[in-house]
Design a protein around this motif. Structure first.
Motif, PDB file in Angstrom:
ATOM      1  N   LEU A 134       8.993   3.910   0.482  1.00 29.05           N
ATOM      2  CA  LEU A 134       8.369   3.790  -0.166  1.00 29.05           C
ATOM      3  C   LEU A 134       7.204   3.258   0.255  1.00 29.05           C
ATOM      4  CD1 LEU A 134       7.488   0.714  -2.331  1.00 29.05           C
ATOM      5  CD2 LEU A 134       8.316  -1.355  -0.954  1.00 29.05           C
ATOM      6  N   ALA A 135       6.621   3.739   1.355  1.00 27.09           N
ATOM      7  CA  ALA A 135       5.401   3.857   1.923  1.00 27.09           C
ATOM      8  C   ALA A 135       4.971   5.049   1.320  1.00 27.09           C
ATOM      9  CB  ALA A 135       5.420   3.800   3.507  1.00 27.09           C
ATOM     10  N   VAL A 136       6.227   6.190   1.549  1.00 29.36           N
ATOM     11  CA  VAL A 136       5.999   7.540   0.370  1.00 29.36           C
ATOM     12  C   VAL A 136       5.260   7.419  -0.657  1.00 29.36           C
ATOM     13  CG1 VAL A 136       6.825   9.705   0.675  1.00 29.36           C
ATOM     14  CG2 VAL A 136       7.332   8.597   2.163  1.00 29.36           C
ATOM     15  N   PHE A 137       5.826   6.962  -1.634  1.00 22.71           N
ATOM     16  CA  PHE A 137       5.381   6.323  -2.927  1.00 22.71           C
ATOM     17  C   PHE A 137       4.510   6.144  -2.798  1.00 22.71           C
ATOM     18  CE2 PHE A 137       5.592   4.797  -6.661  1.00 22.71           C
ATOM     19  CZ  PHE A 137       5.923   6.240  -7.885  1.00 22.71           C
ATOM     20  N   TYR A 138       3.707   4.844  -2.434  1.00 18.19           N
ATOM     21  CA  TYR A 138       2.602   4.245  -2.059  1.00 18.19           C
ATOM     22  C   TYR A 138       1.282   5.624  -1.853  1.00 18.19           C
ATOM     23  CZ  TYR A 138       2.466  -0.696  -2.438  1.00 18.19           C
ATOM     24  OH  TYR A 138       2.325  -2.109  -3.231  1.00 18.19           O
ATOM     25  N   ALA A 139       2.209   6.321  -0.624  1.00 20.45           N
ATOM     26  CA  ALA A 139       0.717   7.107  -0.456  1.00 20.45           C
ATOM     27  C   ALA A 139       0.371   8.005  -1.334  1.00 20.45           C
ATOM     28  CB  ALA A 139       1.138   7.620   0.957  1.00 20.45           C
ATOM     29  N   ASN A 160       5.737  -7.053   4.997  1.00 20.71           N
ATOM     30  CA  ASN A 160       4.563  -7.573   5.135  1.00 20.71           C
ATOM     31  C   ASN A 160       3.917  -6.783   4.154  1.00 20.71           C
ATOM     32  OD1 ASN A 160       1.680  -7.693   5.880  1.00 20.71           O
ATOM     33  ND2 ASN A 160       2.654  -9.669   6.676  1.00 20.71           N
ATOM     34  N   TYR A 161       3.591  -7.018   3.202  1.00 27.93           N
ATOM     35  CA  TYR A 161       3.347  -6.388   1.713  1.00 27.93           C
ATOM     36  C   TYR A 161       1.614  -6.306   2.855  1.00 27.93           C
ATOM     37  CZ  TYR A 161      -0.103  -5.153  -1.751  1.00 27.93           C
ATOM     38  OH  TYR A 161      -0.764  -4.776  -2.497  1.00 27.93           O
ATOM     39  N   GLY A 162       0.788  -6.562   3.252  1.00 28.42           N
ATOM     40  CA  GLY A 162      -0.200  -5.584   3.660  1.00 28.42           C
ATOM     41  C   GLY A 162      -0.071  -4.496   4.783  1.00 28.42           C
ATOM     42  N   PRO A 163       0.941  -4.293   5.839  1.00 31.79           N
ATOM     43  CA  PRO A 163       0.772  -3.265   6.516  1.00 31.79           C
ATOM     44  C   PRO A 163       1.755  -2.102   5.651  1.00 31.79           C
ATOM     45  CG  PRO A 163       1.059  -5.158   8.429  1.00 31.79           C
ATOM     46  CD  PRO A 163       1.165  -5.465   6.398  1.00 31.79           C
ATOM     47  N   LEU A 164       2.034  -2.558   4.366  1.00 28.26           N
ATOM     48  CA  LEU A 164       2.978  -1.608   3.849  1.00 28.26           C
ATOM     49  C   LEU A 164       1.562  -0.883   2.571  1.00 28.26           C
ATOM     50  CD1 LEU A 164       5.475  -0.962   2.809  1.00 28.26           C
ATOM     51  CD2 LEU A 164       5.886  -2.420   0.880  1.00 28.26           C
ATOM     52  N   ARG A 165       1.280  -1.804   1.918  1.00 27.40           N
ATOM     53  CA  ARG A 165       0.471  -1.295   1.188  1.00 27.40           C
ATOM     54  C   ARG A 165      -1.297  -0.799   1.966  1.00 27.40           C
ATOM     55  NH1 ARG A 165      -3.607  -0.286  -1.180  1.00 27.40           N
ATOM     56  NH2 ARG A 165      -4.686  -0.460  -3.237  1.00 27.40           N
ATOM     57  N   LEU A 166      -1.333  -0.693   3.458  1.00 27.30           N
ATOM     58  CA  LEU A 166      -2.026   0.023   4.106  1.00 27.30           C
ATOM     59  C   LEU A 166      -1.726   1.643   3.515  1.00 27.30           C
ATOM     60  CD1 LEU A 166      -1.453   2.078   7.158  1.00 27.30           C
ATOM     61  CD2 LEU A 166      -1.597  -1.009   7.253  1.00 27.30           C
ATOM     62  N   TRP A 167      -0.284   2.294   3.221  1.00 30.15           N
ATOM     63  CA  TRP A 167      -0.735   3.634   3.456  1.00 30.15           C
ATOM     64  C   TRP A 167      -0.872   4.170   2.025  1.00 30.15           C
ATOM     65  CZ3 TRP A 167       0.992   5.936   7.389  1.00 30.15           C
ATOM     66  CH2 TRP A 167       1.878   5.223   8.435  1.00 30.15           C
ATOM     67  N   GLY A 168      -0.839   3.535   0.793  1.00 37.95           N
ATOM     68  CA  GLY A 168      -1.426   3.755   0.266  1.00 37.95           C
ATOM     69  C   GLY A 168      -3.426   4.042   0.354  1.00 37.95           C
ATOM     70  N   VAL A 208      -7.846   8.012   1.692  1.00 33.45           N
ATOM     71  CA  VAL A 208      -8.468   9.027   2.090  1.00 33.45           C
ATOM     72  C   VAL A 208      -8.733   9.905   2.441  1.00 33.45           C
ATOM     73  CG1 VAL A 208      -9.821   9.074   4.865  1.00 33.45           C
ATOM     74  CG2 VAL A 208      -8.651   7.205   3.663  1.00 33.45           C
ATOM     75  N   VAL A 209      -7.105  10.354   2.272  1.00 31.38           N
ATOM     76  CA  VAL A 209      -6.854  12.134   2.327  1.00 31.38           C
ATOM     77  C   VAL A 209      -7.080  12.702   1.324  1.00 31.38           C
ATOM     78  CG1 VAL A 209      -4.534  13.253   2.545  1.00 31.38           C
ATOM     79  CG2 VAL A 209      -5.204  11.267   4.108  1.00 31.38           C
ATOM     80  N   GLY A 210      -6.570  12.135  -0.034  1.00 27.32           N
ATOM     81  CA  GLY A 210      -7.205  12.886  -1.360  1.00 27.32           C
ATOM     82  C   GLY A 210      -8.471  13.262  -1.522  1.00 27.32           C
ATOM     83  N   ALA A 211      -9.109  12.004  -0.819  1.00 25.89           N
ATOM     84  CA  ALA A 211     -11.164  12.083  -1.182  1.00 25.89           C
ATOM     85  C   ALA A 211     -11.079  12.949  -0.514  1.00 25.89           C
ATOM     86  CB  ALA A 211     -10.926  10.678  -0.588  1.00 25.89           C
TER      87      ALA A 211
END
Length: 403
Positions: A21-26, A140-148, A153-156
């Motif tokens: 899930l974290a990788v997909f968010y990313a 926990n939603y917040g720490p999981l969502r932060l990977w997105g 940042v990396v994409g930009a």
């Protein structure tokens, strides 16, 4: 209050599920990181006029309140969130590839509308997938969502580097490549339901739209997040016209998202109620857009960009917290669809109006964004007690409660 009505703070999910899930968010937000700073720059580079740019970039927002709710509802009704994410990732990639071959504004608009029909449901489908894991596995939603946000940042950053190395008319291929990575990550997602477990049949979804508190949540969030329309549409163009290079533009976007990451990372420690989070995000947006309208120098732009952690991040946390509290768990993806649809209505209207106003009045368009955010703050302030209160007799994740 049911313990499932709050976003848990302990992670008990299987590591493989959480990692996928974290990788997909990313990868999902990696597309956004490549798209937001430079899609409009690409449009300008191939000769698209400002008025057309405003119409074209409004396409995703329009699909959010037309096609998107049907996609999220169908995926949840058939218990096929993972399959929907795989399909939408593939169609999105093919759409951006086709865009790179076009030059006419009408053709670009037509293809982008089709692309947006697949692309825009990806975030609410992913959030719905994640919030089901929040209540089921204790994520926990917040720490999981932060990977997105980190991937944004990396994409930009990558886009910023490439924008100084390749011609602007080729930036579309960077976005297409980011979408391709999302397809790969989609196949790594784990099924949400355990094998052999038949999900309960969902209740009628119409009840969500009859719930005044739920309507207040999505309207307020739509106005606050929709107030970012001028920034998303013309931020990079304004900075480019001011003489800033690609790396400077990317850095300004990155600063905002870094602040967003910090907010997400600290979310388990925040003691504010979800409604107060939304109110804080709205008032921060009012301040941010009023300052931006004054064409501030780079020294002022830096702290203004850091406000993105509040205008977007804090608003997002508050919205997710309230949706978990007020929407039954078995229709949480459907609730996400309604929320994003409302945001899309606000965003598309603001984006199209921004295109017309920017051509004539320039940065004064941000004054309109400040009014939108202030209206969202007013909605939250009026409904704050009701939003932060647990709905009596309607536990949000009771499978018998109405959707």
């Amino acid at each position: 209050m049911s313990p499932e009505s709050q976003i848990p703070t302990r992670t008990r999910a299987p590591k493989r599920f959480a990692a996928g899930l974290a990788v997909f968010y990313a990868t999902v937000f990696g597309i956004v990181g490549a798209y937001l700073p430079f899609f409009t720059v690409w449009l300008k580079a191939i000769g698209i006029e400002a008025s057309w740019i405003g119409v074209i970039v409004a396409a995703p927002s329009i699909t959010r309140f037309t096609v998107l709710p049907f996609v999220t509802a169908a995926a949840e009704r058939h218990h096929a969130l993972r399959a929907a994410l795989v399909i939408t990732a593939i169609v999105t990639t093919l759409g951006f590839i086709c865009l790179g071959l076009l030059r006419g504004p009408l053709a670009i608009l037509a293809v982008f509308v089709v692309t947006a029909c697949a692309w825009t449901p990806m975030v609410p489908l992913t959030d719905g997938y994640a919030l089901k894991a929040v209540t089921r596995f204790g994520l926990n939603y917040g720490p999981l969502r932060l990977w997105g946000s980190a991937a944004f940042v990396v994409g930009a950053l990558v886009s910023g580097v490439l924008s100084d190395l390749i011609a602007p008319e080729h930036l579309i291929w960077v976005i297409a490549a980011a979408a391709g990575l999302c397809v790969i990550a989609a196949f790594g997602l784990q099924p949400l339901d355990a094998p052999g477990v038949r999900p309960a049949a969902p209740a009628r979804p119409v009840r969500l739209l009859r719930n005044p508190a739920f309507l207040a949540i999505i309207i307020a969030a739509g106005l606050i997040q929709g107030s970012h329309a001028a920034y998303y549409t013309f931020g990079s163009i304004v900075w480019q016209a001011a003489g800033y290079g690609g790396m400077t533009i990317a850095s300004l976007w990155i600063l905002g998202v870094l602040a967003e990451i910090v907010v997400f990372a600290l979310s388990p420690r925040l003691t504010l109620s979800p409604a107060l989070m939304m109110l804080g995000g709205a008032l921060s947006a009012v301040l941010r857009w009023l300052i931006t309208a004054q064409d501030p120098p780079l020294a002022i732009l830096v702290p203004v960009q850091l406000l993105h952690g509040l205008t977007f991040g804090l608003t997002q946390l508050g919205t997710m917290g309230l949706l978990v509290r007020h929407a039954p768990g078995h229709v949480i993806a459907r609730a996400q669809g309604y929320f994003v649809a409302c945001s899309g209505l606000a965003m598309s209207g603001a984006a199209m109006l921004s295109g017309l106003l920017f051509a004539r009045y320039g940065l004064a368009v941000y004054d309109l964004m400040a009014v939108m955010a202030l209206t969202g703050a007013a909605v939250v302030a009026v409904w704050r007690r009701r939003l932060d209160a647990q709905p009596a007799g309607d536990q949000p994740h009771n499978e018998r409660s109405g959707g």
